[in-house]
Motif scaffolding. Structure first.
Motif, PDB file in Angstrom:
ATOM      1  N   LEU A  84       0.775  -1.196   0.084  1.00 54.25           N
ATOM      2  CA  LEU A  84      -0.120   0.123  -0.051  1.00 54.25           C
ATOM      3  C   LEU A  84       0.950   1.240  -0.100  1.00 54.25           C
ATOM      4  O   LEU A  84       0.549   2.270  -0.677  1.00 54.25           O
ATOM      5  N   SER A  85       2.223   0.882   0.629  1.00 47.21           N
ATOM      6  CA  SER A  85       2.833   2.353   0.731  1.00 47.21           C
ATOM      7  C   SER A  85       3.493   2.743  -0.683  1.00 47.21           C
ATOM      8  O   SER A  85       3.538   3.885  -1.086  1.00 47.21           O
ATOM      9  N   ILE A  86       3.943   1.405  -1.385  1.00 44.68           N
ATOM     10  CA  ILE A  86       4.455   1.704  -2.618  1.00 44.68           C
ATOM     11  C   ILE A  86       3.281   2.208  -3.782  1.00 44.68           C
ATOM     12  O   ILE A  86       3.492   3.038  -4.532  1.00 44.68           O
ATOM     13  N   ASP A  87       1.978   1.650  -3.410  1.00 47.77           N
ATOM     14  CA  ASP A  87       1.109   2.038  -4.252  1.00 47.77           C
ATOM     15  C   ASP A  87       0.661   3.504  -4.128  1.00 47.77           C
ATOM     16  O   ASP A  87       0.496   4.442  -5.203  1.00 47.77           O
ATOM     17  N   ARG A  88       0.609   4.185  -2.893  1.00 47.77           N
ATOM     18  CA  ARG A  88       0.475   5.621  -2.616  1.00 47.77           C
ATOM     19  C   ARG A  88       1.574   6.270  -3.176  1.00 47.77           C
ATOM     20  O   ARG A  88       1.523   7.209  -3.914  1.00 47.77           O
ATOM     21  N   GLU A  89       2.938   5.768  -3.464  1.00 49.32           N
ATOM     22  CA  GLU A  89       4.148   6.436  -3.830  1.00 49.32           C
ATOM     23  C   GLU A  89       3.825   6.817  -5.601  1.00 49.32           C
ATOM     24  O   GLU A  89       3.997   7.616  -6.021  1.00 49.32           O
ATOM     25  N   ILE A  90       3.269   5.708  -6.069  1.00 47.05           N
ATOM     26  CA  ILE A  90       3.031   5.347  -7.312  1.00 47.05           C
ATOM     27  C   ILE A  90       1.814   6.561  -7.674  1.00 47.05           C
ATOM     28  O   ILE A  90       2.085   7.363  -8.761  1.00 47.05           O
ATOM     29  N   GLU A  91       0.899   6.579  -6.890  1.00 47.16           N
ATOM     30  CA  GLU A  91      -0.181   7.500  -7.279  1.00 47.16           C
ATOM     31  C   GLU A  91       0.219   8.802  -7.200  1.00 47.16           C
ATOM     32  O   GLU A  91      -0.093   9.808  -7.944  1.00 47.16           O
ATOM     33  N   THR A  92       1.302   9.283  -5.999  1.00 47.09           N
ATOM     34  CA  THR A  92       1.735  10.600  -5.990  1.00 47.09           C
ATOM     35  C   THR A  92       2.600  11.000  -7.085  1.00 47.09           C
ATOM     36  O   THR A  92       2.095  11.965  -7.609  1.00 47.09           O
ATOM     37  N   ILE A  93       3.452  10.139  -7.564  1.00 48.88           N
ATOM     38  CA  ILE A  93       4.066  10.258  -8.591  1.00 48.88           C
ATOM     39  C   ILE A  93       3.218  10.455 -10.202  1.00 48.88           C
ATOM     40  O   ILE A  93       3.445  11.270 -10.635  1.00 48.88           O
ATOM     41  N   ILE A  94       2.117   9.704 -10.193  1.00 51.83           N
ATOM     42  CA  ILE A  94       1.140   9.836 -11.483  1.00 51.83           C
ATOM     43  C   ILE A  94       0.491  11.297 -11.180  1.00 51.83           C
ATOM     44  O   ILE A  94       0.557  12.020 -12.235  1.00 51.83           O
ATOM     45  N   HIS A  95       0.189  11.598 -10.017  1.00 49.67           N
ATOM     46  CA  HIS A  95      -0.442  12.928  -9.931  1.00 49.67           C
ATOM     47  C   HIS A  95       0.280  14.118 -10.242  1.00 49.67           C
ATOM     48  O   HIS A  95      -0.097  14.940 -10.835  1.00 49.67           O
ATOM     49  N   GLN A  96       1.560  14.001  -9.793  1.00 53.10           N
ATOM     50  CA  GLN A  96       2.543  15.021  -9.916  1.00 53.10           C
ATOM     51  C   GLN A  96       2.931  15.061 -11.510  1.00 53.10           C
ATOM     52  O   GLN A  96       2.799  16.285 -12.063  1.00 53.10           O
ATOM     53  N   ASP A  97       2.956  13.941 -12.209  1.00 56.09           N
ATOM     54  CA  ASP A  97       3.138  14.016 -13.605  1.00 56.09           C
ATOM     55  C   ASP A  97       1.865  14.643 -14.319  1.00 56.09           C
ATOM     56  O   ASP A  97       1.876  15.477 -15.409  1.00 56.09           O
ATOM     57  N   LEU A  98       0.618  14.389 -13.811  1.00 54.23           N
ATOM     58  CA  LEU A  98      -0.698  14.882 -14.483  1.00 54.23           C
ATOM     59  C   LEU A  98      -0.758  16.240 -14.404  1.00 54.23           C
ATOM     60  O   LEU A  98      -0.922  17.115 -15.174  1.00 54.23           O
ATOM     61  N   ASP A  99      -0.240  16.918 -13.166  1.00 61.12           N
ATOM     62  CA  ASP A  99      -0.424  18.207 -12.752  1.00 61.12           C
ATOM     63  C   ASP A  99       0.689  18.946 -13.548  1.00 61.12           C
ATOM     64  O   ASP A  99       0.396  19.798 -14.154  1.00 61.12           O
ATOM     65  N   SER A 100       1.812  18.404 -13.782  1.00 64.15           N
ATOM     66  CA  SER A 100       2.880  18.914 -14.728  1.00 64.15           C
ATOM     67  C   SER A 100       2.469  19.060 -16.051  1.00 64.15           C
ATOM     68  O   SER A 100       2.438  20.063 -16.848  1.00 64.15           O
ATOM     69  N   LEU A 101       1.723  18.130 -16.654  1.00 65.34           N
ATOM     70  CA  LEU A 101       1.297  17.818 -18.100  1.00 65.34           C
ATOM     71  C   LEU A 101      -0.047  18.912 -18.104  1.00 65.34           C
ATOM     72  O   LEU A 101       0.232  19.597 -19.027  1.00 65.34           O
ATOM     73  N   VAL A 102      -0.713  19.155 -17.233  1.00 62.30           N
ATOM     74  CA  VAL A 102      -1.651  19.911 -17.498  1.00 62.30           C
ATOM     75  C   VAL A 102      -1.401  21.655 -17.345  1.00 62.30           C
ATOM     76  O   VAL A 102      -1.682  22.434 -18.245  1.00 62.30           O
ATOM     77  N   GLY A 103      -0.481  21.655 -16.453  1.00 60.44           N
ATOM     78  CA  GLY A 103       0.454  23.107 -16.561  1.00 60.44           C
ATOM     79  C   GLY A 103       0.978  23.419 -17.794  1.00 60.44           C
ATOM     80  O   GLY A 103       0.889  24.596 -18.428  1.00 60.44           O
ATOM     81  N   LYS A 104       1.655  22.212 -18.426  1.00 61.33           N
ATOM     82  CA  LYS A 104       2.474  22.475 -19.764  1.00 61.33           C
ATOM     83  C   LYS A 104       1.299  22.763 -20.932  1.00 61.33           C
ATOM     84  O   LYS A 104       1.477  23.598 -21.782  1.00 61.33           O
ATOM     85  N   MET A 105       0.213  22.012 -20.775  1.00 61.50           N
ATOM     86  CA  MET A 105      -1.085  22.150 -21.708  1.00 61.50           C
ATOM     87  C   MET A 105      -1.693  23.442 -21.723  1.00 61.50           C
ATOM     88  O   MET A 105      -1.771  24.308 -22.614  1.00 61.50           O
ATOM     89  N   GLU A 106      -1.767  24.222 -20.613  1.00 61.89           N
ATOM     90  CA  GLU A 106      -2.297  25.564 -20.255  1.00 61.89           C
ATOM     91  C   GLU A 106      -1.256  26.361 -20.793  1.00 61.89           C
ATOM     92  O   GLU A 106      -1.823  27.628 -21.330  1.00 61.89           O
ATOM     93  N   THR A 107       0.118  26.269 -20.731  1.00 68.75           N
ATOM     94  CA  THR A 107       1.016  27.373 -21.184  1.00 68.75           C
ATOM     95  C   THR A 107       0.907  27.021 -22.761  1.00 68.75           C
ATOM     96  O   THR A 107       1.029  28.078 -23.305  1.00 68.75           O
ATOM     97  N   VAL A 108       0.531  25.934 -23.378  1.00 65.32           N
ATOM     98  CA  VAL A 108       0.531  25.973 -24.814  1.00 65.32           C
ATOM     99  C   VAL A 108      -0.574  26.692 -25.068  1.00 65.32           C
ATOM    100  O   VAL A 108      -0.585  27.263 -26.256  1.00 65.32           O
ATOM    101  N   GLN A 109      -1.692  26.519 -24.457  1.00 68.77           N
ATOM    102  CA  GLN A 109      -3.066  27.406 -24.936  1.00 68.77           C
ATOM    103  C   GLN A 109      -2.765  28.434 -25.000  1.00 68.77           C
ATOM    104  O   GLN A 109      -3.237  29.331 -25.844  1.00 68.77           O
ATOM    105  N   LYS A 110      -2.041  29.178 -23.647  1.00 64.20           N
ATOM    106  CA  LYS A 110      -1.959  30.682 -23.480  1.00 64.20           C
ATOM    107  C   LYS A 110      -1.020  31.004 -24.919  1.00 64.20           C
ATOM    108  O   LYS A 110      -1.307  32.216 -25.421  1.00 64.20           O
ATOM    109  N   LEU A 111       0.149  30.316 -25.264  1.00 65.51           N
ATOM    110  CA  LEU A 111       0.912  30.664 -26.383  1.00 65.51           C
ATOM    111  C   LEU A 111       0.060  30.702 -27.730  1.00 65.51           C
ATOM    112  O   LEU A 111       0.349  31.567 -28.560  1.00 65.51           O
TER     113      LEU A 111
END
Length: 132
Positions: A84-111
């Protein structure tokens, strides 16, 4: 019976650790394959639990001594907590990657809005007209 279940749980733990490594290395195809292996092991555990034991849910009533039951329970708890601890770590990594991707997509839309306002593509001449 209980040792078999514990061994299968340890296999899930090993797969979870490998999944974490795969996600950090961005090997998403491997990640999906590992998740499928985990699912199959869980199905095995469920079959063993439902068919092989009278009480279900990892019943260790066949164990002769209480200390064996307690030791099995302790080992299962440690293994499951690690999974469960490793699964939570994986979930955190996925959420961080998704947040980063969403931020990049927003930047592309603004550009896109900033640089492509008034830009039009005409099929006939195959030219891009940009009004600045």
């Amino acid at each position: 019976m209980s040792e078999l279940i514990l061994q299968l749980c340890k296999e899930i733990l090993d797969l979870a650790e490998t999944q974490k490594e795969a996600i950090l290395a961005e090997k998403f195809d491997e990640l999906i394959e590992l998740q499928e292996k985990r699912r199959r092991i869980i199905e095995k555990i469920q079959k063993i639990d439902s068919s092989g034991s009278s009480g279900g849910h990892f019943d260790v009533s066949g164990e002769k001594d209480d200390w064996l039951k307690e030791e099995f329970s302790r080992r299962m708890n440690v293994t499951i907590k690690k999974i469960l601890s490793i699964d939570r770590e994986i979930e955190t990594i996925i959420h961080q990657d998704l947040d980063s991707l969403v931020g990049k997509m927003e930047t592309v839309q603004k550009l896109k809005k900033a640089f492509c306002q008034g830009a039009a593509f005409h099929q006939a001449g195959r030219q891009l007209n940009v009004n600045a």
